[in-house]
Design a protein around this motif. Structure first.
Motif, PDB file in Angstrom:
ATOM      1  N   GLN A  56      69.917  64.173  23.335  1.00 24.30           N
ATOM      2  CA  GLN A  56      70.702  65.261  23.853  1.00 24.30           C
ATOM      3  C   GLN A  56      70.874  67.019  23.707  1.00 24.30           C
ATOM      4  O   GLN A  56      71.443  68.014  24.198  1.00 24.30           O
ATOM      5  CB  GLN A  56      72.560  65.478  22.331  1.00 24.30           C
ATOM      6  N   ALA A  57      69.198  66.807  23.318  1.00 23.27           N
ATOM      7  CA  ALA A  57      69.128  68.895  23.649  1.00 23.27           C
ATOM      8  C   ALA A  57      67.986  68.824  25.012  1.00 23.27           C
ATOM      9  O   ALA A  57      68.353  70.169  25.502  1.00 23.27           O
ATOM     10  CB  ALA A  57      68.244  69.604  22.363  1.00 23.27           C
TER      11      ALA A  57
ATOM     12  N   ASN B 291      73.871  63.812  27.528  1.00 22.44           N
ATOM     13  CA  ASN B 291      75.037  65.407  26.804  1.00 22.44           C
ATOM     14  C   ASN B 291      75.799  63.912  26.241  1.00 22.44           C
ATOM     15  O   ASN B 291      75.597  62.812  25.911  1.00 22.44           O
ATOM     16  CB  ASN B 291      76.009  66.676  27.000  1.00 22.44           C
TER      17      ASN B 291
ATOM     18  N   GLU C  34      80.706  64.233  21.090  1.00 18.07           N
ATOM     19  CA  GLU C  34      79.790  64.582  20.237  1.00 18.07           C
ATOM     20  C   GLU C  34      79.213  63.339  19.874  1.00 18.07           C
ATOM     21  O   GLU C  34      78.748  63.573  18.276  1.00 18.07           O
ATOM     22  CB  GLU C  34      79.834  66.059  19.350  1.00 18.07           C
TER      23      GLU C  34
ATOM     24  N   SER D 134      77.233  72.553  32.051  1.00 19.23           N
ATOM     25  CA  SER D 134      76.325  72.468  30.598  1.00 19.23           C
ATOM     26  C   SER D 134      75.545  73.878  30.745  1.00 19.23           C
ATOM     27  O   SER D 134      74.784  73.534  31.213  1.00 19.23           O
ATOM     28  CB  SER D 134      76.734  71.316  30.432  1.00 19.23           C
TER      29      SER D 134
ATOM     30  N   THR E 146      73.421  74.961  28.025  1.00 22.12           N
ATOM     31  CA  THR E 146      72.495  75.328  26.253  1.00 22.12           C
ATOM     32  C   THR E 146      71.689  76.377  25.723  1.00 22.12           C
ATOM     33  O   THR E 146      70.903  76.879  27.025  1.00 22.12           O
ATOM     34  CB  THR E 146      72.317  74.603  25.233  1.00 22.12           C
TER      35      THR E 146
ATOM     36  N   ASN F  20      76.128  75.580  21.882  1.00 28.43           N
ATOM     37  CA  ASN F  20      76.457  74.643  23.277  1.00 28.43           C
ATOM     38  C   ASN F  20      77.806  74.558  24.117  1.00 28.43           C
ATOM     39  O   ASN F  20      78.321  74.964  23.422  1.00 28.43           O
ATOM     40  CB  ASN F  20      76.623  72.990  22.306  1.00 28.43           C
TER      41      ASN F  20
ATOM     42  N   ARG G 142      80.280  73.133  28.052  1.00 22.61           N
ATOM     43  CA  ARG G 142      80.752  72.321  28.683  1.00 22.61           C
ATOM     44  C   ARG G 142      81.630  72.522  28.818  1.00 22.61           C
ATOM     45  O   ARG G 142      82.572  72.758  28.597  1.00 22.61           O
ATOM     46  CB  ARG G 142      79.687  71.225  28.351  1.00 22.61           C
TER      47      ARG G 142
ATOM     48  N   TYR H 263      82.468  74.520  23.017  1.00 19.54           N
ATOM     49  CA  TYR H 263      81.720  75.208  22.539  1.00 19.54           C
ATOM     50  C   TYR H 263      81.458  75.198  21.165  1.00 19.54           C
ATOM     51  O   TYR H 263      82.615  75.110  20.182  1.00 19.54           O
ATOM     52  CB  TYR H 263      82.588  76.559  22.195  1.00 19.54           C
TER      53      TYR H 263
END
Length: 834
Positions: free
Chosen positions: A220-221, A226, A230, A714, A716, A733, A735, A768
C-alpha cells in the motif's frame, strides 16, 4: 580474627586450584604418543609434518571410544584438521583462519546471513557482513552465496592478508528479471524491466508505521495502491475491489488474506521473502486478478546451516526455523499465534474494537447483553525444498490460517436468564507441489499443482426470536499447470497449459422456523498460454508479448487475452514503458446483508453463472516515463482501465443500492506520480495519484455515478533512514474521502425504507494519517542478533470516518451509524535471530 580466617581460606583454595592444575597437566600427554597408540590399536596411519605437532598435548581419551569419536575429540582439543584420505589413512594439518567482510556492491552495505562454504565447513556472515572460516589448505575454493546475488567462488589464498578481505557481491542479473530502478521507494523495493514492482524482504529496510515486513501493508506504500478502509482485506489497485486482486503464495491461489478480519496480513513475514506486484501488463502465465496481482514467494535456496528467529509484539508471538535436512534438502517452518489467550494488550484491544465497532458483537438489541468476547488467530507455514541434482528442484508448501471469534449473548427476564454463544470463524488450508527441471542450457520445464480450501462459518444466536442462524461460505479449488521455456539469443519463449477446478458453496440454515438453503457451484477452466520475452541490453529495449486462450465448458465461454509489456531506454537517464492486458475472472465476493456473519466479514465468495453474477472482464492500458539521475527518481504513469461484469453486491454499497441487485461496469482513468531522492542512507519520497473512477449501471436510477472506490486524490510522503544499527521511518498519508449517499432532507423515509438522495453525491471527510516506526539492531555474536522495534500508527489520533450506513428505527426515525479508522495505535517488537 575474621581477617585471618579469610586469609587461611584463600590460601587453601589457592593450593587446591594449583593441585588441580598440576594434576590436569600431569594427565596430559603429547599428541604424537597418543597417535602411536591409536595407530596400533585401530590399524590406521596418520600423515603429518612433525614440527606441526611439537608441544601439542591432549587430555585422556574416553574409554571404549570408537575411532571416529577419538578423531573428533582430538580435533576439538587441538583445532587441528583430521582428513581421511584413504581406507585407513588420515592426514593432519593445521587450519588456516580466513576472515572477510561481505558487502552489497551497489550500496556498500554489509550483507547479513551470507553463506560461506569451503569443503565441509560452513559459516554465516554476521550483521556487519563479517565471517571467520577455518580451512585445511589455501588451495581450497571458498563459495559465497546470498539470496538475490550472484554466487561467488574464490581461492582461499584471496583471504590471506594482514587485514580481513572485503568481498563485494553483485545482484543476480537474469535476462528477464533485470531491475531497472533499484530502491524504488526504499531499500528492498525495486522496479523490474517488465513493469512489475518487486519487494525483497531479505534486503528490506522499513516503511512508516510498520515494524514487521507485512506484505499486504507494504504494497500500500506503492502509487496507485491503497485501501478505502485501511485494511489488508480491502486493497484497491487503481480503483478495483479487493476480490479483483489475484493473491498467490508460492504458486497457491489464496482466498483469505488477513487476520483480525482485515487488520493484519495472514502471510507470515518471516517465511515470505519476496513479493511481486503487477498492476498491468501481467505475465500470460497468470489468470484472474482483473484489477491486479500480488505474488509472494518463500526462499528458493537450500540452507546449509540451521537458522531461525523468535519474535513477540503487542499482537502476537511467532517462531521461524530453517533446518537443513541433508546436503540437498532443507525445510522452513513458521508459526504465529495471537496473545489474547495470555494477555490482552492495549494494542490488541484497539484492534478488536476497530473490527467489531457498529456490529452485533459490540452492541446488541434491547435487553440482550454481550459478554466474554474472545478472539484468537494463528497461522502455520511450511516449505520443503529438495534438489536431488543440479538440474532438478522439488518444492512442497503448506499453509494453515485461522481466525476464531466467540461471545455470549444473554437475556434476562423475571422468570429466568438465558445465555447462548455466537461465533465466527475464518480459516484456510492449502498445499502446493512444484517440480522444475533444467534439461539443457536452453530448455527448462516446470510443473505446479495445488489445492486450496477456504471456509467462513458464522453462528448467530438470536435470543429475542429464540432461533439460531447458521451461515457458511466454502471454497475448494484445485489447480494444475505445466510450463516449458526455451531461450535463444536475447529471447525467451514460454508456453504452457493450466487447468483449474473451483467449487463454491453457500449455506443459510435457520432452526426456527426451519429453513435451509444450500447453493453449490462448480466451474472448470482450461487455458493455454504462449509468450515471448525479448531483452537487448545494448539498445536498452525489451518487450514481452503474450496471449492466453481460456475455455470454460460449463458456461460455454472462450476468451482470447493478449498481454503486452514494452520498455525502451532513451539516453542515459530516461526510459519509457507501455503496458496492456485483457483479463477475465470467474469469482466475486458479494454482500447479501450487512449483518451477515455478525456484520464483521460480510462478503462471501460466489462463482460466475452468467445469470445473476456475470464473468468479470477487464481491459487496461498504461504509458509511463521514468527519469533517474544522481539519486533522483521521477516516475509518471497514465492509465485507463475498464472492467465489465461487476454487480452492486460486489461493490460494498452501504447506503443507496445496498439492497439492489444490478449488473454494470466501471471505468478508471488516472495518473500515478512518484518523486524520490536518495542521499546516502536516507530515502525520501512524495507520491500523488489522481483517479476518476465512475460506475455504469444501465438499470439503476443514476446510470453514471462515482465508484465507491473513487479516491480522487491520494498523496503520501515519507522518509526512511537506514544505517547498520538503526532503521527509522516516518510518513504522511492523505486521500480524498470515498463517495457515499445521504438521506433526503424532509423526506428521509419512503415505503418504510431509508430514502436516499442521488447515489454517491457527497463524500466522507478526507482521510489523514501520520505514522512512524523504528528498529534498533544489536549484534550479540557472530550469528546472533537482536532487534527491538516500535511503531506509532496515526500519531495525531485523527478521527477518520471510513464508512457509514443508515437504518429505520422506531417512530419513523432514521439512525446513522458511523465506522471509524484506527486511532493512535502503538506497537512494540522484540526479535532474536539465531
Amino acid at each position: 580474627m575474621r581477617s585471618n580466617c579469610w586469609t587461611y581460606i584463600t590460601i587453601a583454595l589457592l593450593f587446591i586450584c594449583l593441585d588441580v592444575k598440576a594434576q590436569s597437566v600431569e594427565n596430559r600427554m603429547p599428541l604424537t604418543n597418543l597417535l602411536d597408540q591409536i595407530s596400533e590399536q585401530y590399524r590406521v596411519q596418520f600423515n603429518y609434518q612433525s614440527d606441526r605437532l611439537t608441544n601439542v598435548f591432549v587430555g585422556p581419551m574416553p574409554q571404549n571410544s570408537s575411532l571416529e569419536e577419538l578423531i573428533y575429540s582430538l580435533g576439538e582439543q587441538t583445532s587441528l584438521i583430521f582428513s581421511k584420505i584413504g581406507e585407513a589413512i588420515y592426514s593432519i594439518t593445521k587450519p588456516f583462519l580466513l576472515c572477510g567482510f561481505i558487502l552489497d556492491h551497489s550500496t556498500s552495505q554489509p550483507l547479513y546471513g551470507a553463506t560461506i562454504t569451503a569443503k565441509n565447513k560452513t559459516q554465516i556472515s554476521d550483521y556487519d557482513g563479517y565471517f571467520e572460516l577455518k580451512v585445511a589448505s589455501l588451495k581450497e575454493d571458498v563459495e559465497i552465496r546470498y539470496l538475490g546475488f550472484k554466487t561467488l567462488k574464490l581461492n582461499a589464498e584471496t583471504f590471506r592478508s594482514p587485514e580481513c578481505a572485503t568481498v563485494q557481491l553483485f545482484e543476480q542479473e537474469e535476462m528477464m528479471d533485470a531491475v531497472v530502478i533499484k530502491s524504488y521507494l526504499v531499500k528492498g523495493i525495486d522496479k523490474r524491466i517488465d513493469g512489475t514492482t518487486s519487494i525483497n524482504f531479505s534486503n528490506f529496510s522499513i516503511v512508516p508505521g510498520l515494524i514487521e515486513a507485512d506484505v499486504l501493508q507494504t504494497v500500500q506504500a506503492l502509487p496507485g495502491v491503497n485501501s478505502v478502509d485501511e485494511t489488508v482485506s480491502n486493497i484497491n489497485i487503481r480503483g478495483g475491489s479487493h476480490d479483483q486482486n489475484l493473491i498467490i503464495w508460492d504458486g497457491i491461489k489464496m482466498y483469505q488474506s488477513s487476520h483480525f478480519f482485515g487488520l493484519i496480513s495472514s502471510f507470515n513475514p518471516q517465511i515470505t521473502k519476496t513479493a511481486l506486484v503487477m498492476t498491468n501488463g501481467t505475465d500470460a502465465y497468470f489468470t484472474d486478478g482483473v484489477s491486479g496481482s500480488i505474488q509472494m514467494n518463500t526462499d528458493r535456496l537450500i540452507q546449509k546451516e540451521f537458522k531461525g528467529s523468535l519474535g513477540i509484539n503487542f499482537i502476537s508471538a511467532d517462531i521461524f526455523t530453517d533446518i537443513p535436512l541433508t546436503e540437498s534438502a532443507s525445510v522452513q517452518i513458521a508459526a504465529r499465534r495471537s496473545l489474547d489467550d495470555l494477555l490482552r494488550t492495549p494494542t490488541y484491544q484497539t484492534y478488536f474494537d476497530r473490527v467489531t465497532q457498529e456490529t452485533e458483537i459490540q452492541d446488541n438489541e434491547g435487553s440482550v447483553v454481550n459478554s466474554n468476547q474472545h478472539f484468537t488467530f494463528y497461522d502455520t507455514s511450511l516449505r520443503w525444498l529438495y534438489q536431488p541434482s543440479e538440474a532438478d528442484v522439488l518444492r512442497l508448501n503448506f499453509i494453515l490460517i485461522n481466525n476464531d471469534l466467540t461471545f455470549d449473548e444473554s437475556l434476562s427476564s423475571l422468570q429466568s436468564q438465558q445465555s447462548r454463544e455466537s461465533n465466527l470463524s475464518q480459516n484456510s488450508v492449502a498445499v502446493g507441489l512444484s517440480y522444475s527441471r533444467i534439461w539443457n542450457e536452453r530448455f527448462t520445464t516446470q510443473f505446479d499443482a495445488y489445492n486450496t480450501d477456504y471456509k467462513l462459518h458464522g453462528a448467530n444466536a438470536n435470543l429475542l426470536e429464540d432461533q439460531r442462524f447458521l451461515q457458511e461460505n466454502i471454497v475448494s479449488e484445485t489447480g494444475l499447470k505445466l510450463e516449458g521455456s526455451y531461450s535463444f539469443k536475447n529471447s525467451l519463449i514460454e508456453t504452457g497449459y493450466q487447468f483449474t477446478e473451483t467449487e463454491m458453496i453457500n449455506i443459510n440454515d435457520i432452526d426456527a422456523p426451519r429453513y435451509l438453503r444450500r447453493d453449490s457451484e462448480v466451474l472448470r477452466e482450461h487455458a493455454w498460454f504462449l509468450q515471448n520475452n525479448y531483452h537487448n541490453l545494448d539498445s536498452g529495449f525489451s518487450f514481452r508479448t503474450g496471449v492466453r486462450f481460456n475455455l470454460i465448458p460449463e458456461l460455454d465461454e472462450f476468451f482470447i487475452e493478449p498481454r503486452l509489456s514494452i520498455k525502451k531506454k532513451i539516453g542515459q537517464y530516461v526510459q519509457f514503458e507501455v503496458l496492456g492486458e485483457f483479463k477475465h475472472q470467474t469469482s466475486s465476493q458479494i454482500v447479501n446483508f450487512q449483518n451477515d456473519f455478525l456484520g464483521v466479514e460480510k462478503r462471501r465468495w460466489h462463482l460466475s453463472d452468467n445469470v445473476g453474477i456475470p464473468i468479470l472482464k477487464s481491459k487496461q492500458a498504461s504509458f509511463g516515463i521514468q527519469w533517474t539521475k544522481n539519486g533522483w527518481l521521477l516516475d509518471a504513469t497514465a492509465y485507463l482501465k475498464m472492467v465489465d461484469g461487476i454487480t452492486t453486491q460486489s461493490q460494498g454499497f452501504t447506503t443507496k443500492y445496498e439492497f439492489t441487485k444490478s449488473e454494470g461496469s466501471y471505468q478508471a482513468a488516472g495518473i500515478d506520480l512518484l518523486l524520490r531522492k536518495q542521499i546516502n542512507a536516507m530515502s525520501s519520497w512524495l507520491s500523488y495519484s489522481y483517479m476518476n473512477n465512475d460506475y455504469h449501471f444501465p438499470n439503476l436510477e443514476e446510470i453514471y455515478f462515482p465508484s465507491n472506490f473513487d479516491t480522487t486524490h491520494s498523496f503520501t510522503a515519507g522518509t526512511t533512514y537506514s544505517i547498520n544499527s538503526f532503521d527509522l521511518s516516518a510518513g504522511l498519508n492523505f486521500r480524498t474521502g470515498k463517495p457515499t449517499s445521504t438521506v433526503q432532507e424532509g423526506n428521509n423515509i419512503f415505503d418504510d425504507e431509508v430514502n436516499f438522495d442521488s447515489a454517491n453525491s457527497i463524500r466522507l471527510p478526507d482521510y489523514y494519517r501520520v505514522d512512524a516506526s523504528g528498529i534498533y539492531k544489536i549484534k550479540l555474536n557472530a550469528i546472533r542478533r537482536l532487534e527491538i522495534g516500535a511503531s506509532v500508527w496515526n500519531i495525531f489520533n485523527t478521527s477518520n470516518v471510513i464508512n457509514h450506513y443508515y437504518r429505520v428505527q422506531s417512530e419513523n426515525t432514521v439512525n446513522k451509524f458511523t465506522r471509524k479508522s484506527l486511532g493512535l495505535t502503538t506497537n512494540f517488537l522484540v526479535r532474536l535471530y539465531f
